[in-house]
Scaffold this motif. Sequence first.
Motif, PDB file in Angstrom:
ATOM      1  N   ARG A 106       1.592   3.026  -7.500  1.00 45.03           N
ATOM      2  CA  ARG A 106       1.330   1.809  -6.733  1.00 45.03           C
ATOM      3  C   ARG A 106      -0.085   1.299  -6.988  1.00 45.03           C
ATOM      4  O   ARG A 106      -0.320   0.090  -7.119  1.00 45.03           O
TER       5      ARG A 106
ATOM      6  N   ALA B  15       0.844  -3.105  -5.113  1.00 44.48           N
ATOM      7  CA  ALA B  15       2.055  -2.987  -4.290  1.00 44.48           C
ATOM      8  C   ALA B  15       3.059  -4.084  -4.584  1.00 44.48           C
ATOM      9  O   ALA B  15       4.272  -3.839  -4.628  1.00 44.48           O
TER      10      ALA B  15
ATOM     11  N   ARG C 270       1.221   4.381   6.141  1.00 47.35           N
ATOM     12  CA  ARG C 270       0.317   3.972   5.067  1.00 47.35           C
ATOM     13  C   ARG C 270       1.061   3.180   4.007  1.00 47.35           C
ATOM     14  O   ARG C 270       0.575   2.149   3.545  1.00 47.35           O
TER      15      ARG C 270
ATOM     16  N   LYS D  92       0.404  -0.818   3.104  1.00 48.49           N
ATOM     17  CA  LYS D  92       0.032  -1.243   1.753  1.00 48.49           C
ATOM     18  C   LYS D  92       0.994  -2.301   1.225  1.00 48.49           C
ATOM     19  O   LYS D  92       0.594  -3.262   0.573  1.00 48.49           O
TER      20      LYS D  92
ATOM     21  N   GLU E 272       0.381  -5.625   3.081  1.00 48.70           N
ATOM     22  CA  GLU E 272      -0.860  -6.217   2.564  1.00 48.70           C
ATOM     23  C   GLU E 272      -0.657  -6.783   1.169  1.00 48.70           C
ATOM     24  O   GLU E 272      -1.110  -7.895   0.860  1.00 48.70           O
ATOM     25  N   GLY E 273       0.038  -6.019   0.322  1.00 52.15           N
ATOM     26  CA  GLY E 273       0.235  -6.455  -1.061  1.00 52.15           C
ATOM     27  C   GLY E 273       1.031  -7.740  -1.176  1.00 52.15           C
ATOM     28  O   GLY E 273       0.808  -8.541  -2.097  1.00 52.15           O
TER      29      GLY E 273
END
Length: 224
Positions: free
Chosen positions: A81, A86, A120, A124, A127-128
């Motif tokens: 990743r 991501a 987590r 991610k 956010e990605g």
Amino acid sequence: MSLRLVIFDVDGTLVDSQGDIALAMHHAFTELGAPVPETAAIRSIIGLSLDVAMARLAPALTPRDHGALVEAYKRSYMSLRAEAGAAQSSPLFPGTREMLTALGARDDLLLGVATGKSRRGLDKLIEGHGLEGVFVTHQVADHHPSKPHPAMVLAALAEAGVGPADAVMIGDTSYDMEMARAAKVATIGVPWGYHPVADLRADHVLAGWDDLPARLAELWEVPA
């Protein structure tokens, strides 16, 4: 006007992550010196929490070995990743962003996710893809038994303040559907994911995201 909750699975429903999942599994089993499972077997466990998934993929190994596989998988997946990002590692299926934008603009709907990912991993991914603020409830593997236990859906209902009759679970695996049924929540399956449609036994199956408003209208007898 009643608020309704639409709960989405993530892997195989919103994003296509099977490539990196399969590669990370290959790396994990190779690192441990264990036979690498077939691709079909790996696809079959996507959606389960990692500890349950490893036990199913390698039933002859010890719990200690399963734990080592989980840690090796996490290291490999995070590395893949980080290398690709991501959004590239787990791209949204076609039409997903537009669908989420349209549903998110409705005053009568709340959106949530229930996933076998870790907190987590989900953070991610959100956010990605720039999906911050889209979902009012995030249910992850860190805090619940693995699917198909209904804990994730029950927690999502409680957080959103919505009853089972005003919620629906959308997913691509039998685990998603069984989890929802155990919580007395309606089910919608998608055919582009990782389990055969015939195995889902969903209340409805979409042809594409464009079908979703009509299916929700049928479910709750409201205008599309």
